[in-house]
Design a protein around this motif. Structure first.
Motif, PDB file in Angstrom:
ATOM      1  N   ARG A 197       0.830  -1.198   0.000  1.00 56.04           N
ATOM      2  CA  ARG A 197       0.000   0.000   0.000  1.00 56.04           C
ATOM      3  C   ARG A 197       0.869   1.255   0.000  1.00 56.04           C
ATOM      4  O   ARG A 197       1.966   1.271   0.573  1.00 56.04           O
ATOM      5  CB  ARG A 197      -0.929   0.015   1.219  1.00 56.04           C
ATOM      6  N   SER A 228      -2.088   0.783  -4.004  1.00 54.52           N
ATOM      7  CA  SER A 228      -2.847   2.024  -3.965  1.00 54.52           C
ATOM      8  C   SER A 228      -2.805   2.566  -2.547  1.00 54.52           C
ATOM      9  O   SER A 228      -2.421   1.859  -1.621  1.00 54.52           O
ATOM     10  CB  SER A 228      -4.304   1.787  -4.397  1.00 54.52           C
ATOM     11  N   SER A 232      -0.523   8.100  -3.211  1.00 52.63           N
ATOM     12  CA  SER A 232      -0.395   7.827  -4.645  1.00 52.63           C
ATOM     13  C   SER A 232      -0.011   9.068  -5.441  1.00 52.63           C
ATOM     14  O   SER A 232       0.953   9.055  -6.224  1.00 52.63           O
ATOM     15  CB  SER A 232      -1.716   7.260  -5.179  1.00 52.63           C
ATOM     16  N   ASP A 233      -0.738  10.154  -5.248  1.00 53.08           N
ATOM     17  CA  ASP A 233      -0.483  11.371  -6.035  1.00 53.08           C
ATOM     18  C   ASP A 233       0.880  11.976  -5.730  1.00 53.08           C
ATOM     19  O   ASP A 233       1.611  12.391  -6.645  1.00 53.08           O
ATOM     20  CB  ASP A 233      -1.582  12.402  -5.778  1.00 53.08           C
ATOM     21  N   GLN A 236       3.656   9.845  -7.299  1.00 57.63           N
ATOM     22  CA  GLN A 236       3.712  10.032  -8.749  1.00 57.63           C
ATOM     23  C   GLN A 236       4.354  11.371  -9.078  1.00 57.63           C
ATOM     24  O   GLN A 236       5.168  11.476 -10.010  1.00 57.63           O
ATOM     25  CB  GLN A 236       2.307   9.958  -9.344  1.00 57.63           C
ATOM     26  N   GLY A 252      -0.754   1.015  -9.636  1.00 59.38           N
ATOM     27  CA  GLY A 252      -1.981   0.852  -8.870  1.00 59.38           C
ATOM     28  C   GLY A 252      -2.157  -0.553  -8.332  1.00 59.38           C
ATOM     29  O   GLY A 252      -1.223  -1.362  -8.302  1.00 59.38           O
ATOM     30  N   MET A 253      -3.375  -0.838  -7.911  1.00 65.16           N
ATOM     31  CA  MET A 253      -3.683  -2.135  -7.319  1.00 65.16           C
ATOM     32  C   MET A 253      -3.803  -3.198  -8.403  1.00 65.16           C
ATOM     33  O   MET A 253      -4.432  -2.980  -9.444  1.00 65.16           O
ATOM     34  CB  MET A 253      -4.990  -2.013  -6.537  1.00 65.16           C
ATOM     35  N   ARG A 254      -3.203  -4.352  -8.168  1.00 65.21           N
ATOM     36  CA  ARG A 254      -3.262  -5.467  -9.118  1.00 65.21           C
ATOM     37  C   ARG A 254      -3.579  -6.753  -8.373  1.00 65.21           C
ATOM     38  O   ARG A 254      -3.276  -6.899  -7.185  1.00 65.21           O
ATOM     39  CB  ARG A 254      -1.922  -5.622  -9.846  1.00 65.21           C
TER      40      ARG A 254
END
Length: 373
Positions: A197, A228, A232-233, A236, A252-254
């Motif tokens: 996370r 996620s 996150s922002d 990035q 992201g989440m996978r």
């Protein structure tokens, strides 16, 4: 046995994944299992044969009281033998909700040295400890931390390792080629993978700073970060600000973690603190080389395999990544095969589930006054 697993959330995370996998294994072994999630969102797949109840609790005094009342009513109607909380909020609430139940084992499991507990939560943890038959944490380091914080007492807390389904994590050359093609990578591109996370504990800024040093030495190296979260922002933006958008991808989440581990050349964990991260076991099961920060139960999980790096040291982390990538290990490397075998002996999901059932039974017999010899 009738087993209730109470979890703060049933979202994507190591603790939630452990609840899901244990529930499936308990059901497979013939036990009746109910998962109760105190608040959303639910992102895990509910195992076949296992029932899920979502309480959608609100973060307020009134909301907490309502959740306790509803959970208490569900437990009374369902009549469990075991109420097993996971994560700090669920532990506190399940202890209170189970007070009136007779001859029901109450277990509280933490999954890290720091589960976001404030001073108020820590006080609540201490005050409700008397209503729990046993508290567990995922590593000896985490148990020692809880004792130091006086979150529990000696004799009422023990290590309870996490486990994984090793059959899900096997290296596949065919899968490796397919996934790397998906990301536009050729067979020779050095690929690092991080999974977790996007939160403070994982210290991804440290990893990004380290990777900026890595690409100066290995310009073709790539890093994929899976997960996620609230950072996150900002993460990035950090990647873009230092000009690494072509080298680092936050995807992201996978749900295809086993496949991504087949595609990678190195798993990297940069955490500032941990309990005993499942993702380390998943990398070991995948016969994937590992470079990880030496925090929480990481060293215990690795058990002498992998490369340990000091916490919050981006220079050392970069050096560890470069040195490990430079070895160009193949997946049938005897060291990686032995690392998998060693982890399987200690952390198979079936073995962990058996230990839980044994603990439940021992605590129940103690509760009704039967002393074990």
């Amino acid at each position: 046995m009738k087993i209730v697993l109470v979890t703060t959330t049933f979202a994507i995370g190591g603790a939630e994944k452990q609840v899901r996998d244990l529930a499936a294994m308990f059901f497979e072994k013939g036990h009746e299992v109910l998962i109760i999630s105190l608040k959303g969102p639910t992102q895990q797949i509910v195992p076949e044969g296992v029932k899920l109840i979502e309480l959608f609790g609100q973060k307020s005094v009134v909301g907490l009281v309502g959740v306790v009342w509803r959970l208490s009513k569900i437990l009374k109607n369902w009549g469990p033998d075991v109420v097993h909380g996971h994560m700090v909020v669920a532990n506190i609430i399940s202890r209170i909700a189970a007070i009136r139940l007779r001859n029901v084992v109450v277990v509280s499991s933490a999954h890290s040295v720091n589960e976001g507990g404030s001073d108020i939560r820590l006080l609540a943890y201490r005050l409700t400890d008397r209503f729990s038959d046993m508290t567990t944490n995922a590593s000896q380091h985490a148990v020692d931390s809880y004792l130091k914080m006086k979150a529990s007492k000696r004799g009422k807390i023990c290590v309870a390792n996490n486990g994984i389904d090793f059959d899900r994590y096997r290296f596949s050359a065919e899968v490796r080629a397919h996934v790397r093609s998906e990301f536009g990578l050729n067979a020779e591109t050095p690929l690092c993978l991080a999974v977790g996370r996007l939160v403070e504990a994982k210290d991804y800024p440290n990893l990004i700073d380290a990777f900026a040093r890595v690409v100066k030495i290995l310009p073709l190296a790539k890093l994929i970060i899976v997960g996620s979260g609230p950072l996150s922002d900002s993460l990035q933006q950090k990647v873009e600000d230092i000009g690494l958008s072509s080298s680092i991808q936050l995807i992201g989440m996978r749900t295809d973690i086993p496949e991504l581990m087949s595609a990678a050349d190195l798993f990297v964990l940069s955490s500032a603190w941990e309990g005993a991260p499942l993702v380390i076991l998943e990398a070991l099961a995948s016969q994937l080389p590992i470079t990880a920060t030496d925090c929480g139960g990481v060293a215990d999980n690795l058990n002498g395999f992998g490369r340990l790096i000091p916490v919050a040291d981006s220079v050392a982390l970069a050096t560890g990544i470069v040195e490990e990538l430079s070895l160009k290990r193949v997946r049938n490397d005897p060291v990686l095969i032995e690392a998998r075998r060693n982890a399987l002996d200690r952390f198979s999901l079936e073995a962990i589930a058996r230990r839980w059932i044994s603990l439940y039974k021992a605590l129940y017999l103690r509760k009704i006054g039967v002393e074990l010899q």
